[in-house]
Motif scaffolding. Structure first.
Motif, PDB file in Angstrom:
ATOM      1  N   PHE B 385      26.026  63.751  35.208  1.00 29.93           N
ATOM      2  CA  PHE B 385      25.873  64.258  36.569  1.00 29.93           C
ATOM      3  C   PHE B 385      27.245  64.506  37.195  1.00 29.93           C
ATOM      4  O   PHE B 385      28.234  63.887  36.813  1.00 29.93           O
ATOM      5  CB  PHE B 385      25.126  63.243  37.442  1.00 29.93           C
ATOM      6  CG  PHE B 385      23.735  62.912  36.973  1.00 29.93           C
ATOM      7  CD1 PHE B 385      22.974  63.828  36.263  1.00 29.93           C
ATOM      8  CD2 PHE B 385      23.181  61.683  37.268  1.00 29.93           C
ATOM      9  CE1 PHE B 385      21.675  63.521  35.861  1.00 29.93           C
ATOM     10  CE2 PHE B 385      21.888  61.366  36.878  1.00 29.93           C
ATOM     11  CZ  PHE B 385      21.136  62.282  36.162  1.00 29.93           C
ATOM     12  N   ARG B 386      27.251  65.372  38.196  1.00 29.59           N
ATOM     13  CA  ARG B 386      28.495  65.692  38.903  1.00 29.59           C
ATOM     14  C   ARG B 386      29.130  64.418  39.467  1.00 29.59           C
ATOM     15  O   ARG B 386      28.458  63.635  40.135  1.00 29.59           O
ATOM     16  CB  ARG B 386      28.183  66.672  40.038  1.00 29.59           C
ATOM     17  CG  ARG B 386      29.380  67.247  40.733  1.00 29.59           C
ATOM     18  CD  ARG B 386      28.970  68.283  41.762  1.00 29.59           C
ATOM     19  NE  ARG B 386      28.432  69.501  41.146  1.00 29.59           N
ATOM     20  CZ  ARG B 386      29.171  70.476  40.615  1.00 29.59           C
ATOM     21  NH1 ARG B 386      30.493  70.383  40.632  1.00 29.59           N
ATOM     22  NH2 ARG B 386      28.612  71.537  40.077  1.00 29.59           N
ATOM     23  N   GLY B 387      30.396  64.223  39.170  1.00 30.17           N
ATOM     24  CA  GLY B 387      31.121  63.068  39.731  1.00 30.17           C
ATOM     25  C   GLY B 387      30.796  61.736  39.068  1.00 30.17           C
ATOM     26  O   GLY B 387      31.285  60.693  39.485  1.00 30.17           O
ATOM     27  N   ARG B 388      29.988  61.749  38.035  1.00 34.27           N
ATOM     28  CA  ARG B 388      29.517  60.504  37.410  1.00 34.27           C
ATOM     29  C   ARG B 388      30.682  59.629  36.910  1.00 34.27           C
ATOM     30  O   ARG B 388      30.653  58.420  37.012  1.00 34.27           O
ATOM     31  CB  ARG B 388      28.585  60.857  36.253  1.00 34.27           C
ATOM     32  CG  ARG B 388      28.162  59.686  35.375  1.00 34.27           C
ATOM     33  CD  ARG B 388      26.949  58.972  35.884  1.00 34.27           C
ATOM     34  NE  ARG B 388      26.525  57.932  34.947  1.00 34.27           N
ATOM     35  CZ  ARG B 388      25.621  57.007  35.217  1.00 34.27           C
ATOM     36  NH1 ARG B 388      25.025  56.985  36.393  1.00 34.27           N
ATOM     37  NH2 ARG B 388      25.292  56.097  34.343  1.00 34.27           N
ATOM     38  N   VAL B 392      34.778  64.469  41.584  1.00 32.48           N
ATOM     39  CA  VAL B 392      33.618  65.370  41.637  1.00 32.48           C
ATOM     40  C   VAL B 392      33.864  66.651  40.825  1.00 32.48           C
ATOM     41  O   VAL B 392      32.911  67.276  40.331  1.00 32.48           O
ATOM     42  CB  VAL B 392      33.258  65.657  43.124  1.00 32.48           C
ATOM     43  CG1 VAL B 392      34.401  66.347  43.847  1.00 32.48           C
ATOM     44  CG2 VAL B 392      31.977  66.446  43.244  1.00 32.48           C
TER      45      VAL B 392
END
Lengths: 161, 420
Positions: B385-388, B392
């Protein structure tokens, strides 16, 4: 109507890591944590959200982690209810358990656009787009889950049994 | 009417003969798992009920996410757990030094038996379906309440049947199987559903492969993944589980909502591009080279001994590419110890990898490998996921230990067969 307000509109598969990035999870206070809500996909949300506003999103909202911090920060930010095409399973369960209102209305949610005003009648399971005048029938909650929601969450429900 | 493995398990734990998909039931739980992130809020809810713990032998507490404590706040959270363990005499707690990543540790320690039912305040609790158990992730409130009552409610899920045919080729692993499945059905393809694996191909999968596969059932939205009980399960549990257990098999006339077939013979190394696990591609189909900055080998998905063997097989006598950080994180103290005794750690150090003590660390962007803006990582973890894993604007590509190790050497996403 249980809730009425302007909306925050998001798309499909909004995951728990963007709802509240895990880098902040050492923060235990939900109000403080809520200042980072949604920031990886929307830097304006946390500053501009007003109490009672409604969140509207696409399918599989809240996918990913089981961390209750996700529905909890949305609740702490002031959002009254989330309307979505569908919710990820654990997020849905957590929202009910902590007393955040959620309602699924399927693909028709696409017709509700950013900037619209929306009303929700949880008892009837209805969502009203007050801008277009359209009404949407949501999926009814099974009686057992309604009882948890009515008790204000799982802890009160468990104590009352 | 016949029942699936999951339906039978739920019926058993609800004390009824028959359940069917869609029904809401209450089940006795055999165990409850919590970690350093999810335990403190669960404790708060538990205290509101005002009852003692239902069974101090059935609560598993593992401080793994931000431990060894990454900062003062994490230290406080871990202490909340430790203090509770001391006060209540909780039997299964694993201190740093004996600790492992929860879903690597619990099976290894024999704490999950076939046919059992458990919940965990961590979404990857679905891992234990590999052992023919029903297990699923819940929130802290569910876990906290169950800690007092020993029970929880479920909606009986519909089941998707995934038939596996053939045998995995060289350099292809369980990670590729589950990424292939998620690529086909999507990140909500199994939403609210159980995924039951079946077919002749099951026998060829090691327990490590099966644990990896069930671990990522949640990435398709699944409530659980589950394997049948067979000789591999029996051999794995021998000498680990010290209590008697009764495995569960599906009825021949069980009803499934959907059927999928995966031909293991034809499977190739898979990589999931940012920012969803469903964005899968075969590594062989990548045309423009994708340069990388970091590689993570570890996590509850791929931090087992077999995963380190796979990575070491590729990394042996090679060096990590210039300006690439390759971080290897054994999933438990036992995995670490065995890897050291068998020379794997030596191979990693010779290849210029950094080797860490067990922790979830970078997988969820905690610490031990956080990325800057614009950086890319090939990771054996479960979410991109984005920024995981940091900024970001950083990117995570999910792959098997074979592909991760090959990519570390090549400095770009690569297959093991490209390593000369």
């Amino acid at each position: 109507m249980d809730y009425q307000g302007t909306i925050w509109r998001y798309g499909d598969n909004v995951d728990t890591d963007v709802i509240i990035p895990a880098r902040y999870l050492a923060i235990a206070d939900m109000e403080e944590l809520a200042t980072h809500a949604m920031e990886d996909i929307d830097t304006t949300f946390a500053q501009k959200v007003k109490p009672g506003q409604i969140m509207v999103a696409g399918k599989n909202f809240g996918c990913g982690s089981s961390r209750e911090h996700a529905p909890a920060v949305i609740k702490a930010s002031g959002i009254s209810c989330i309307v979505a095409d569908s919710f990820a399973r654990i997020f849905f369960r957590n929202a009910i358990n902590i007393g955040l209102s959620v309602i699924e209305i399927g693909e028709a949610v696409k017709e509700i656009k950013a900037g619209h005003e929306v009303g929700v009648d949880l008892g009837k399971g209805l969502v009203y787009d007050l801008t277009t005048g359209k009404t949407y029938q949501g999926t009814a909650l099974p009686p057992f889950i309604q009882a948890i929601a009515k008790a204000g969450g799982l802890v009160n429900f468990a104590k009352s049994r | 009417m016949g029942m699936t493995i999951t339906e039978k398990n739920m019926a058993r734990h609800a004390g009824v003969d028959q359940v069917k998909a869609g029904q809401i039931i209450e089940c006795q739980v055999d165990a409850i798992l919590m970690n350093d992130i999810t335990f403190p809020p669960a404790l708060k809810e538990f205290r509101k009920i005002g009852k003692p713990v239902f069974d101090k032998n059935k609560i598993y507490l593992v401080p793994d996410h931000f431990t060894p404590n990454k900062d003062i706040k994490s230290a406080e959270q871990a202490k909340v757990m430790r203090d509770f363990v001391k006060e209540e005499g909780i039997m299964h707690y694993f201190e740093v030094g004996r600790m492992g990543i929860e879903h690597v540790l619990l099976p290894e320690q024999g704490l999950i038996a076939p046919g059992e039912l458990m919940i965990g305040a961590d979404s990857h609790t679905c891992t234990y379906g590999a052992l023919n158990a029903f297990s699923t992730g819940v929130g802290s409130t569910d876990a906290g309440v169950a800690m007092a009552t020993g029970k929880t409610w479920f909606k009986v899920p519909e089941t998707i049947k995934v038939t596996l045919k053939g045998k995995l080729p060289k350099w292809v692993s369980g990670k590729d199987v589950i990424l292939e499945l998620i690529g086909r059905i999507g990140v909500d393809g199994a939403r609210y559903k159980a995924i039951e694996f079946a077919g002749a191909g099951v026998a060829s999968l090691t327990m490590a492969d099966r644990l990896t596969i069930c671990n990522m059932a949640i990435e398709a939205g699944g409530k659980c993944g589950v394997f049948p009980y067979d000789e591999v399960t029996k051999a794995y549990e021998e000498g680990r589980v010290r209590r008697s257990y009764t495995p569960i098999e599906a009825d021949a006339d069980a009803s499934y909502c959907e059927e999928v077939t995966i031909d293991l013979d034809a499977l190739k190394p898979v990589v999931a591009f940012p920012h969803l696990p469903e964005n899968t591609h075969y590594v062989a189909d990548i045309e423009e080279p994708i340069a990388i900055d970091q590689v993570i080998i570890g996590s509850c998905t791929n931090g087992r001994y077999e995963d380190l063997v796979a990575a070491a097989e590729v990394l042996k006598d090679h060096k990590v590419a210039d300006f690439v950080r390759c971080i290897v994180i054994p999933g438990s103290q036992d995995v670490y110890n065995k890897a050291m005794q068998d020379g794997l750690i030596d191979i990693f150090l010779q290849a210029d990898c950094a080797v860490s003590t067990p922790t979830c660390g970078p997988c969820l962007g905690g610490y031990m490998g956080i990325m800057a803006a614009g950086e890319r990582c090939v990771s054996t973890t479960n979410r991109n996921f984005r920024g995981r894993m940091g900024h970001v604007d950083s990117e995570v590509y999910l792959a098997s230990p074979y592909v991760a190790a090959a990519s570390a050497i090549m400095g770009r996403i690569a297959e093991p067969k490209e390593v000369k």
